[in-house]
Design an enzyme around this catalytic site. Sequence first.
Site, short mmCIF file in Angstrom:
data_model
loop_
_atom_site.label_atom_id
_atom_site.label_comp_id
_atom_site.label_asym_id
_atom_site.label_seq_id
_atom_site.Cartn_x
_atom_site.Cartn_y
_atom_site.Cartn_z
N ASP A 218 0.84 -1.20 0.00
CA ASP A 218 0.00 0.00 0.00
C ASP A 218 0.87 1.25 0.00
OD1 ASP A 218 -2.11 -1.72 0.25
OD2 ASP A 218 -2.66 -1.12 2.29
N ARG B 186 -0.64 -0.49 -8.66
CA ARG B 186 -2.08 -0.30 -8.44
C ARG B 186 -2.28 1.20 -8.28
NH1 ARG B 186 -3.50 -2.85 -3.26
NH2 ARG B 186 -2.94 -0.90 -2.30
P1 FDA Z 1 -14.14 8.81 -6.12
O1 FDA Z 1 -13.77 9.18 -4.74
O2 FDA Z 1 -14.19 9.82 -7.17
O3 FDA Z 1 -15.40 7.92 -6.10
C1 FDA Z 1 -16.07 7.50 -7.28
C2 FDA Z 1 -17.42 6.91 -6.85
O4 FDA Z 1 -17.19 5.70 -6.14
C3 FDA Z 1 -18.20 7.80 -5.86
O5 FDA Z 1 -18.99 8.73 -6.52
C4 FDA Z 1 -18.99 6.77 -5.09
O6 FDA Z 1 -20.12 6.40 -5.83
C5 FDA Z 1 -18.05 5.59 -5.03
N1 FDA Z 1 -17.25 5.62 -3.80
C6 FDA Z 1 -15.95 5.98 -3.67
N2 FDA Z 1 -15.55 5.85 -2.40
C7 FDA Z 1 -16.60 5.42 -1.71
C8 FDA Z 1 -16.83 5.11 -0.35
N3 FDA Z 1 -15.86 5.20 0.57
N4 FDA Z 1 -18.06 4.69 0.01
C9 FDA Z 1 -19.05 4.57 -0.89
N5 FDA Z 1 -18.90 4.84 -2.21
C10 FDA Z 1 -17.70 5.27 -2.60
N6 FDA Z 1 -5.44 4.99 -1.13
C11 FDA Z 1 -4.18 5.27 -0.72
O7 FDA Z 1 -3.84 6.43 -0.49
N7 FDA Z 1 -3.28 4.24 -0.58
C12 FDA Z 1 -3.59 2.95 -0.87
O8 FDA Z 1 -2.74 2.06 -0.73
C13 FDA Z 1 -4.89 2.67 -1.32
N8 FDA Z 1 -5.27 1.39 -1.67
C14 FDA Z 1 -6.48 1.18 -2.29
C15 FDA Z 1 -6.77 -0.07 -2.82
C16 FDA Z 1 -7.95 -0.27 -3.53
C17 FDA Z 1 -8.24 -1.60 -4.12
C18 FDA Z 1 -8.86 0.82 -3.69
C19 FDA Z 1 -10.13 0.65 -4.46
C20 FDA Z 1 -8.58 2.04 -3.13
C21 FDA Z 1 -7.41 2.25 -2.41
N9 FDA Z 1 -7.10 3.49 -1.87
C22 FDA Z 1 -5.82 3.73 -1.43
C23 FDA Z 1 -8.16 4.51 -1.72
C24 FDA Z 1 -8.16 5.51 -2.88
O9 FDA Z 1 -7.05 6.36 -2.80
C25 FDA Z 1 -9.44 6.38 -2.88
O10 FDA Z 1 -9.47 7.14 -1.70
C26 FDA Z 1 -10.74 5.61 -2.98
O11 FDA Z 1 -10.63 4.53 -3.87
C27 FDA Z 1 -11.90 6.53 -3.43
O12 FDA Z 1 -11.62 7.04 -4.70
P2 FDA Z 1 -12.29 6.52 -6.07
O13 FDA Z 1 -11.19 6.22 -7.01
O14 FDA Z 1 -13.18 5.39 -5.80
O15 FDA Z 1 -13.01 7.75 -6.69
#
Ligand code: FDA
Length: 310
Positions: free
Chosen positions: A132, A182
């Site tokens: 991570d 990732r």
């Molecule tokens: P965005 O925040 O724009 O969300 C897009 C849509 O997804 C939203 O409109 C909503 O519908 C849905 N959504 C997103 N988050 C949600 C939530 N919490 N609850 C409900 N719905 C939600 N970060 C980091 O700094 N270090 C790391 O090592 C990791 N590792 C990691 C692994 C994996 C597999 C994932 C999916 C994410 C991470 N993250 C992470 C977290 C990442 O940085 C980020 O904060 C979240 O994925 C939310 O961003 P989105 O890309 O989903 O987009």
Amino acid sequence: MSMMRSVLLAMSENRWMRERGPRLWFVRRAARAFMPGEEFADMLRAAGELRPLGIDTVFTRLGENVTDESEASSVARHYVDVLDAIGSAGIHCEPSIKLTQLGLDLDKEQGYAHLRALAERAHATGNYLWIDMEQTSCVDVTLELTKRLKAEFPRVGVCLQAYLYRTMDDLKALVDQGIGVRLVKGAYKEPPTLAYPKKADVDENFFNLAAAMLEGLGRKNGFRPVFGTHDVHLITRIRAHAERAGLAARDVEVHMLYGIQRGEQLRLVKDGAIVRVLVAYGSFWFPWYMRRLAERPANVWFVVKSMFAG
Ligand code: FDA
């Protein structure tokens, strides 16, 4: 950054809240939406339910910034044990770990020794090790240790954060060395001197980085591009870009978090993409859960509702 997001991220880092928050029954109940339970067996059960849907798993035992070497050692032992259990059961679960959970803040070399032990066991059991990415203060050392590990073990990947200005440079170095990436947007509170403050800029940078990652796939040096996002619009853009570049649907691998966008996960599987869901377990879930609330402050409503639910 919205006021609510700032407050939630500040709570995630606050020691007093980290200790007391998990004891609140309604917070515990609401957190269940994002984790099937606190035990490794809960993760395995969730993985077993996802497999028939065509979805494999990444797993993480929650924890970060450990302040005691004995705790770091016990975390490392836990991962080694579960890697063996997964290897002998033939289950498709890949570990994802935080370096500060292995004691990085205490002693870098000891932390690396733990990391190496995990990589060795992951390698021996035919698994893939994900690392991570945490706060910006950890980025250099995380990349340094990942590169060291890759010199010995072929199947290693690290998370990169699209909100950081530096990420394109970091990405190029990783692609060159065939280290899996990732890509995520980034979950921590970072200053505008280091990270894009506007979401639209983060999203655009994510797309540009994703395009560079798909190009890296052509190197055939073991580089594995993964997109860790729930952003349907962004995923659609990336898949369309991959198609224009002549790549197959399976070349786009998307990782999402347990409990978020299940419908989209199934649609992606149906369309031929590779999908994995990150399933978290463990008792130290409070800061991680606060970051999930910060990503979508509307989730706070679920915490409020869980106070009144029977
Ligand atoms: P965005 O925040 O724009 O969300 C897009 C849509 O997804 C939203 O409109 C909503 O519908 C849905 N959504 C997103 N988050 C949600 C939530 N919490 N609850 C409900 N719905 C939600 N970060 C980091 O700094 N270090 C790391 O090592 C990791 N590792 C990691 C692994 C994996 C597999 C994932 C999916 C994410 C991470 N993250 C992470 C977290 C990442 O940085 C980020 O904060 C979240 O994925 C939310 O961003 P989105 O890309 O989903 O987009």
